[in-house]
Design a protein around this motif. Structure first.
Motif, mmCIF file in Angstrom:
data_model
loop_
_atom_site.group_PDB
_atom_site.id
_atom_site.type_symbol
_atom_site.label_atom_id
_atom_site.label_comp_id
_atom_site.label_asym_id
_atom_site.label_seq_id
_atom_site.Cartn_x
_atom_site.Cartn_y
_atom_site.Cartn_z
ATOM 1 N N ILE A 46 48.780 64.589 19.929
ATOM 2 C CA ILE A 46 49.600 63.691 20.736
ATOM 3 C C ILE A 46 50.104 62.536 19.876
ATOM 4 O O ILE A 46 49.466 62.135 18.918
ATOM 5 C CB ILE A 46 48.838 63.158 21.975
ATOM 6 C CG1 ILE A 46 47.546 62.432 21.577
ATOM 7 C CG2 ILE A 46 48.543 64.258 22.959
ATOM 8 C CD1 ILE A 46 46.797 61.824 22.757
ATOM 9 N N SER A 47 51.292 62.053 20.243
ATOM 10 C CA SER A 47 51.847 60.862 19.605
ATOM 11 C C SER A 47 52.480 60.021 20.710
ATOM 12 O O SER A 47 52.917 60.549 21.729
ATOM 13 C CB SER A 47 52.877 61.239 18.541
ATOM 14 O OG SER A 47 53.930 61.979 19.117
ATOM 15 N N SER A 48 52.489 58.709 20.478
ATOM 16 C CA SER A 48 53.022 57.846 21.530
ATOM 17 C C SER A 48 54.508 57.613 21.330
ATOM 18 O O SER A 48 55.010 57.627 20.211
ATOM 19 C CB SER A 48 52.269 56.520 21.563
ATOM 20 O OG SER A 48 52.446 55.850 20.339
ATOM 21 N N ILE A 57 54.066 59.801 26.263
ATOM 22 C CA ILE A 57 53.233 60.476 25.268
ATOM 23 C C ILE A 57 53.886 61.816 24.969
ATOM 24 O O ILE A 57 54.235 62.562 25.889
ATOM 25 C CB ILE A 57 51.800 60.722 25.794
ATOM 26 C CG1 ILE A 57 51.085 59.403 26.095
ATOM 27 C CG2 ILE A 57 50.986 61.520 24.778
ATOM 28 C CD1 ILE A 57 49.751 59.611 26.782
ATOM 29 N N ILE A 60 45.306 58.156 23.258
ATOM 30 C CA ILE A 60 46.304 57.352 22.546
ATOM 31 C C ILE A 60 46.777 56.238 23.468
ATOM 32 O O ILE A 60 46.632 56.333 24.684
ATOM 33 C CB ILE A 60 47.491 58.247 22.103
ATOM 34 C CG1 ILE A 60 48.255 57.603 20.947
ATOM 35 C CG2 ILE A 60 48.410 58.574 23.266
ATOM 36 C CD1 ILE A 60 49.160 58.574 20.228
ATOM 37 N N ALA A 119 50.026 54.224 24.881
ATOM 38 C CA ALA A 119 51.485 54.351 25.007
ATOM 39 C C ALA A 119 52.141 53.127 24.382
ATOM 40 O O ALA A 119 51.675 52.007 24.556
ATOM 41 C CB ALA A 119 51.886 54.492 26.472
#
Length: 153
Positions: free
Chosen positions: A10-12, A17, A104, A106
């Motif tokens: 995952i990446s913000s 996300i 993660i 946001a």
């Protein structure tokens, strides 16, 4: 046989996300070739569970026919921590092992702006250094192409 767990990264992004999902490898072979879960089931369902301070929220299930795919969970609160787990099922196989939780925060507008400013600053600095080196080279101070004539030595 159980499906899963899928590999999840995952990446913000801005109030969202980005979830990248890679299907697990199967152990089935046909003519010596390792079959993918898509080869076997043609189509898989995936469900994402989003965990926040308020509890767990199961999102509506979607279908995939790809080995690696991405989806975006939108309309999230900025600067809040979110955790994601993905579960796979197929029409012929409902038994599943969910992925491990990935967490993660946001991004907010401020962090996005900071990243943009940092990148623009780095580009400007690089251009400044490049133009300074070009001027020094043009002035003949570095990398002189030809030696001075004998009467000037």
């Amino acid at each position: 046989a159980y499906l899963g767990p899928p590999e999840v990264n995952i990446s913000s992004c801005l109030n969202c996300i980005n979830v990248t999902i890679k299907l697990p490898t199967s152990h089935f072979r046909e003519n010596g070739k390792l079959l993918s879960l898509i080869d076997i089931y043609k189509e898989l369902d995936y469900g994402i569970t989003l965990k926040t301070v308020d509890g767990e929220h199961k999102r509506s299930r979607k279908k995939t026919t790809e080995e690696i795919f991405s989806t975006v969970i939108e309309e999230l609160y900025p600067n809040r921590n979110y955790c994601v787990s993905v579960m796979l099922t197929a029409s012929l196989n409902q038994r599943s092992i969910p992925s491990a939780w990935k967490c993660i925060t946001a991004d907010s507008v401020a962090q996005q702006d900071y990243h943009a400013i940092a990148i623009i600053g780095a580009i400007c600095f690089s251009l400044l250094v490049a133009s300074a080196l070009k001027c020094i080279h043009a002035g003949g101070y570095i990398l002189q192409d030809k030696s001075l004539p004998h009467n000037l030595v």
